[in-house]
Motif scaffolding. Structure first.
Motif, mmCIF file in Angstrom:
data_model
loop_
_atom_site.group_PDB
_atom_site.id
_atom_site.type_symbol
_atom_site.label_atom_id
_atom_site.label_comp_id
_atom_site.label_asym_id
_atom_site.label_seq_id
_atom_site.Cartn_x
_atom_site.Cartn_y
_atom_site.Cartn_z
ATOM 1 N N ARG A 160 47.896 19.138 25.413
ATOM 2 C CA ARG A 160 47.994 18.103 24.381
ATOM 3 C C ARG A 160 48.308 18.690 23.005
ATOM 4 N N LEU A 161 48.158 19.980 22.830
ATOM 5 C CA LEU A 161 48.287 20.603 21.509
ATOM 6 C C LEU A 161 49.557 20.187 20.771
ATOM 7 N N LEU A 162 50.697 20.355 21.402
ATOM 8 C CA LEU A 162 51.973 19.976 20.795
ATOM 9 C C LEU A 162 52.705 18.933 21.632
ATOM 10 N N ASN A 163 51.979 18.297 22.549
ATOM 11 C CA ASN A 163 52.616 17.351 23.469
ATOM 12 C C ASN A 163 51.778 16.079 23.550
ATOM 13 N N ALA A 164 52.160 15.094 22.763
ATOM 14 C CA ALA A 164 51.440 13.818 22.734
ATOM 15 C C ALA A 164 51.904 12.857 23.817
ATOM 16 N N HIS A 165 52.881 13.258 24.627
ATOM 17 C CA HIS A 165 53.446 12.363 25.645
ATOM 18 C C HIS A 165 52.604 12.429 26.917
ATOM 19 N N VAL A 166 51.375 11.940 26.816
ATOM 20 C CA VAL A 166 50.452 11.969 27.952
ATOM 21 C C VAL A 166 50.944 10.980 29.009
ATOM 22 N N PRO A 167 51.132 11.417 30.241
ATOM 23 C CA PRO A 167 51.673 10.511 31.271
ATOM 24 C C PRO A 167 50.681 9.413 31.634
ATOM 25 N N SER A 168 51.213 8.287 32.044
ATOM 26 C CA SER A 168 50.357 7.143 32.385
ATOM 27 C C SER A 168 49.478 7.438 33.588
ATOM 28 N N ASN A 169 49.886 8.379 34.430
ATOM 29 C CA ASN A 169 49.107 8.713 35.627
ATOM 30 C C ASN A 169 48.264 9.976 35.423
ATOM 31 N N LEU A 170 47.887 10.268 34.162
ATOM 32 C CA LEU A 170 47.103 11.480 33.903
ATOM 33 C C LEU A 170 45.811 11.497 34.708
ATOM 34 N N ASP A 171 45.148 10.350 34.849
ATOM 35 C CA ASP A 171 43.898 10.328 35.613
ATOM 36 C C ASP A 171 44.130 10.747 37.061
ATOM 37 N N ASP A 172 45.262 10.331 37.625
ATOM 38 C CA ASP A 172 45.586 10.759 38.994
ATOM 39 C C ASP A 172 45.809 12.269 39.048
ATOM 40 N N LEU A 173 46.482 12.805 38.043
ATOM 41 C CA LEU A 173 46.727 14.244 37.994
ATOM 42 C C LEU A 173 45.419 15.011 37.850
ATOM 43 N N LEU A 174 44.531 14.518 36.997
ATOM 44 C CA LEU A 174 43.238 15.182 36.815
ATOM 45 C C LEU A 174 42.381 15.067 38.068
ATOM 46 N N ASP A 175 42.485 13.930 38.768
ATOM 47 C CA ASP A 175 41.768 13.791 40.045
ATOM 48 C C ASP A 175 42.253 14.839 41.043
ATOM 49 N N GLU A 176 43.559 15.043 41.091
ATOM 50 C CA GLU A 176 44.103 16.027 42.022
ATOM 51 C C GLU A 176 43.595 17.426 41.678
ATOM 52 N N LEU A 177 43.611 17.754 40.387
ATOM 53 C CA LEU A 177 43.095 19.057 39.955
ATOM 54 C C LEU A 177 41.626 19.208 40.323
ATOM 55 N N ALA A 178 40.834 18.171 40.041
ATOM 56 C CA ALA A 178 39.395 18.238 40.328
ATOM 57 C C ALA A 178 39.121 18.343 41.823
ATOM 58 N N ARG A 179 39.914 17.669 42.643
ATOM 59 C CA ARG A 179 39.731 17.770 44.095
ATOM 60 C C ARG A 179 39.959 19.202 44.580
ATOM 61 N N HIS A 180 41.039 19.818 44.100
ATOM 62 C CA HIS A 180 41.322 21.197 44.487
ATOM 63 C C HIS A 180 40.208 22.123 43.997
#
Length: 262
Positions: A160-180
């Motif tokens: 997020r530091l220089l990238n404010a274009h947070v994707p709408s599916n960020l929660d899905d991406l974070l879920d995938e990371l947390a599952r792994h």
């Protein structure tokens, strides 16, 4: 009642000194204090990451791994010996050579560049580019988890530091990371700097950890004495709000869970 368990598992020394940081940690009553200088600040690690600017004087690995526990004992601190290690696909074997032969308490895995693009210097050109960088960032973090090299993945929302274009599916991406991470028994860090700057994203990260049974770690990412413990009380509040009940503690790569609620 939620309380910060006085764990700070992400701190640096090269911009100040080990003694300055330890003295401040002792003054604050830190219960477990993890020193995690960057691998590229070690003489042995710097050749692997020559493009990353030094943050201060470089250290020999022998000096680092000897001084941290010795000086910690001098200040009466329960110091844990760690290192922040950049994950770059293809460098795993070379990095492992730098790590071998040391009884580390824990290792942080971090991503500071995305396929050669420095997160601290490159802004996306448009939303499409920004969202693609977020997806690739999470993909690299998952790669760090799956490498088996690390105990904690640090600052998982630092893109997020220089990238404010947070994707709408960020929660899905974070879920995938947390599952792994949960499957590999790797913790995800609630980073103090990120908590201060983007508490909404850290809350979403903590929520993904809660949903997927992933452990969390607390780390201020302190580069100076005034940053020790930064954002940690707020990070605990966010964690408990998300449904997280424990944080991790490490010794010699073995972890235990520390409750956040009295």
């Amino acid at each position: 009642m939620a309380t910060w368990p006085e764990l700070d598992y992400h701190t640096h020394i090269c911009e100040t000194s080990l003694d300055v940081m330890l003295a401040r940690a002792a003054e604050l009553g830190i219960r477990e204090y993890g020193v995690t200088e960057h691998i590229f600040q070690l003489h042995e690690g710097h050749p692997l990451f020559p493009q990353i600017p030094s943050e201060g004087p470089r250290l020999s690995r022998e000096m680092y791994v000897t001084a941290v526990p010795e000086r910690g004992a001098h200040y009466g601190l329960d110091v844990r010996l760690g290192l922040e290690v950049d994950f770059v696909p293809g460098l795993e074997a070379a990095v492992q050579q730098v790590l071998d032969g040391v009884t580390w308490d824990f290792l942080l895995g971090s991503v500071h560049e995305i396929d050669g693009l420095d997160l601290f210097e490159v802004s996306p050109t448009n939303r499409e580019h920004g969202e693609a960088l977020w997806r690739r960032y999470i993909e690299l973090l998952i790669g760090a988890v799956r490498s088996g090299m690390f105990d904690v993945i640090t600052h998982p929302v630092r893109n997020r530091l220089l990238n404010a274009h947070v994707p709408s599916n960020l929660d899905d991406l974070l879920d995938e990371l947390a599952r792994h991470a949960a499957r590999a028994q790797v913790a995800l860090e609630l980073n103090g700097e990120d908590t201060v700057e983007w508490p909404d994203l850290v809350l979403r990260l903590a929520s993904a950890c809660a949903r997927n049974g992933c452990a969390i770690s607390f780390g201020s990412d302190a580069h100076g004495p005034d940053d020790i413990g930064r954002g940690m009380h707020q990070a605990v509040e966010l964690a408990v709000t998300a449904g997280v009940t424990h944080a991790v503690s490490f010794r010699q790569r073995e972890r235990r869970l520390v409750p956040l609620l009295d």
